[in-house]
Design a protein around this motif. Structure first.
Motif, mmCIF file in Angstrom:
data_model
loop_
_atom_site.group_PDB
_atom_site.id
_atom_site.type_symbol
_atom_site.label_atom_id
_atom_site.label_comp_id
_atom_site.label_asym_id
_atom_site.label_seq_id
_atom_site.Cartn_x
_atom_site.Cartn_y
_atom_site.Cartn_z
ATOM 1 N N LEU A 80 49.454 36.301 25.807
ATOM 2 C CA LEU A 80 49.585 34.925 26.302
ATOM 3 C C LEU A 80 49.631 33.907 25.164
ATOM 4 O O LEU A 80 49.684 32.701 25.407
ATOM 5 C CB LEU A 80 48.404 34.597 27.226
ATOM 6 C CG LEU A 80 48.297 35.418 28.512
ATOM 7 C CD1 LEU A 80 46.958 35.154 29.200
ATOM 8 C CD2 LEU A 80 49.445 35.082 29.450
ATOM 9 N N GLY A 81 49.569 34.412 23.924
ATOM 10 C CA GLY A 81 49.594 33.511 22.772
ATOM 11 C C GLY A 81 48.268 32.833 22.512
ATOM 12 O O GLY A 81 48.212 31.797 21.841
ATOM 13 N N ILE A 82 47.178 33.400 23.039
ATOM 14 C CA ILE A 82 45.845 32.828 22.865
ATOM 15 C C ILE A 82 45.081 33.653 21.826
ATOM 16 O O ILE A 82 44.899 34.857 22.008
ATOM 17 C CB ILE A 82 45.071 32.829 24.198
ATOM 18 C CG1 ILE A 82 45.804 31.976 25.236
ATOM 19 C CG2 ILE A 82 43.646 32.316 24.006
ATOM 20 C CD1 ILE A 82 45.251 32.102 26.643
ATOM 21 N N ASP B 225 44.811 32.640 12.184
ATOM 22 C CA ASP B 225 44.771 31.531 13.136
ATOM 23 C C ASP B 225 43.565 30.648 12.811
ATOM 24 O O ASP B 225 42.467 31.152 12.570
ATOM 25 C CB ASP B 225 44.665 32.064 14.569
ATOM 26 C CG ASP B 225 44.719 30.953 15.595
ATOM 27 O OD1 ASP B 225 43.662 30.323 15.844
ATOM 28 O OD2 ASP B 225 45.817 30.701 16.135
ATOM 29 N N PRO B 226 43.736 29.314 12.798
ATOM 30 C CA PRO B 226 42.628 28.424 12.426
ATOM 31 C C PRO B 226 41.368 28.620 13.273
ATOM 32 O O PRO B 226 40.253 28.604 12.744
ATOM 33 C CB PRO B 226 43.219 27.021 12.636
ATOM 34 C CG PRO B 226 44.691 27.212 12.443
ATOM 35 C CD PRO B 226 44.999 28.571 13.000
ATOM 36 N N ASP C 238 42.172 27.725 24.135
ATOM 37 C CA ASP C 238 42.353 27.558 22.691
ATOM 38 C C ASP C 238 41.901 28.793 21.927
ATOM 39 O O ASP C 238 42.418 29.104 20.857
ATOM 40 C CB ASP C 238 41.561 26.343 22.199
ATOM 41 C CG ASP C 238 42.052 25.043 22.823
ATOM 42 O OD1 ASP C 238 43.281 24.863 22.914
ATOM 43 O OD2 ASP C 238 41.201 24.238 23.240
ATOM 44 N N PHE C 239 40.922 29.514 22.506
ATOM 45 C CA PHE C 239 40.316 30.619 21.784
ATOM 46 C C PHE C 239 39.507 31.446 22.774
ATOM 47 O O PHE C 239 38.921 30.900 23.710
ATOM 48 C CB PHE C 239 39.404 30.069 20.676
ATOM 49 C CG PHE C 239 38.707 31.102 19.838
ATOM 50 C CD1 PHE C 239 39.424 32.094 19.185
ATOM 51 C CD2 PHE C 239 37.327 31.080 19.671
ATOM 52 C CE1 PHE C 239 38.777 33.049 18.403
ATOM 53 C CE2 PHE C 239 36.671 32.011 18.888
ATOM 54 C CZ PHE C 239 37.408 33.003 18.252
ATOM 55 N N ALA C 240 39.505 32.761 22.584
ATOM 56 C CA ALA C 240 38.745 33.642 23.474
ATOM 57 C C ALA C 240 37.866 34.582 22.669
ATOM 58 O O ALA C 240 38.273 35.076 21.618
ATOM 59 C CB ALA C 240 39.694 34.447 24.352
ATOM 60 N N ILE C 241 36.651 34.807 23.182
ATOM 61 C CA ILE C 241 35.723 35.750 22.564
ATOM 62 C C ILE C 241 35.426 36.838 23.590
ATOM 63 O O ILE C 241 34.954 36.546 24.695
ATOM 64 C CB ILE C 241 34.405 35.059 22.150
ATOM 65 C CG1 ILE C 241 34.685 33.923 21.160
ATOM 66 C CG2 ILE C 241 33.446 36.077 21.530
ATOM 67 C CD1 ILE C 241 33.489 33.028 20.925
ATOM 68 N N LEU C 242 35.728 38.084 23.231
ATOM 69 C CA LEU C 242 35.449 39.217 24.109
ATOM 70 C C LEU C 242 34.112 39.810 23.705
ATOM 71 O O LEU C 242 33.932 40.205 22.551
ATOM 72 C CB LEU C 242 36.556 40.269 23.998
ATOM 73 C CG LEU C 242 37.854 40.006 24.764
ATOM 74 C CD1 LEU C 242 37.611 39.895 26.258
ATOM 75 C CD2 LEU C 242 38.574 38.769 24.259
#
Length: 205
Positions: free
Chosen positions: A172-174, A139-140, A4-8
């Protein structure tokens, strides 16, 4: 891979940095003719022929591009140079490796075309390329995360000048952002370091 969401955890000084620049590496090659250095007039020095390439890089003015309200600074730099056969020979080839960091509004194809245009008249070989990622702040999930971090740290949102894996997630649309301890302006510098306060701020946020 689904998420749903990624934090780098890239260094961002405990602030959120959106998107990232794309990157492309190219080898700009010049050719000459070998000869004994004592009879240099019988050859053509490929290293000397690289002078216009280096001058073009030296005088290049980085472009600043507004992408979805964040301003990305582009960069075009020589990051390597090789040439020469022996200390008594005129070299017949010189290769200048150039790294172009481009705004995420450009595609890889557009970035390659730009490099080839800048070095028209020279042999250009692309050795590596990766697209950037737009900020995606609307993006929400991103908006919620930015709001939560801002409420805790008081920081805003800036652009990520380097390339990071947010680009992989974007493909990837993430939705993804950069957020981590450490000053990004010190990356790869002799005095690179990470303040403990940044670690605490990121952990708390």
């Amino acid at each position: 891979l689904a998420a749903d969401f990624a934090i780098l955890g890239e260094p961002t000084s405990a602030a959120v940095e959106g998107g990232c620049n794309g990157t492309i590496r190219a080898e700009i090659r010049t050719h000459g003719r070998t000869a004994h250095s004592a009879r240099a007039w019988r050859g053509v020095n490929a290293i000397h022929a690289a002078a216009p390439i280096l001058e073009r890089l030296r005088t290049h003015v980085p472009t600043e591009v507004d992408v979805d309200s964040l301003v990305y600074r582009e960069g075009l730099n020589a990051v390597g140079i090789r040439g020469g056969i022996a200390s008594n020979m005129i070299p017949d080839e010189c290769v200048v490796t150039v790294n172009y960091r481009f705004a995420p509004s450009r595609t890889v194809a557009e970035a390659e075309a730009h490099v080839r245009e800048l070095f028209a008249g020279h042999e250009v070989v692309i050795t590596d390329a990766a697209p950037g990622a737009r900020p995606g702040l609307d993006d929400p999930a991103v908006a919620d995360f930015v709001g939560a971090v801002s409420a805790h740290t008081g920081g805003g949102v800036g652009p990520k000048y380097g390339w990071t894996d947010v680009a992989r997630f974007a493909s990837l649309g993430i939705p993804a952002v950069n957020f981590g301890p450490g000053d990004p302006s010190l990356a790869h510098a002799d005095d690179e370091r990470c303040p403990v306060s940044d670690i605490r701020a990121c952990a708390a946020a």
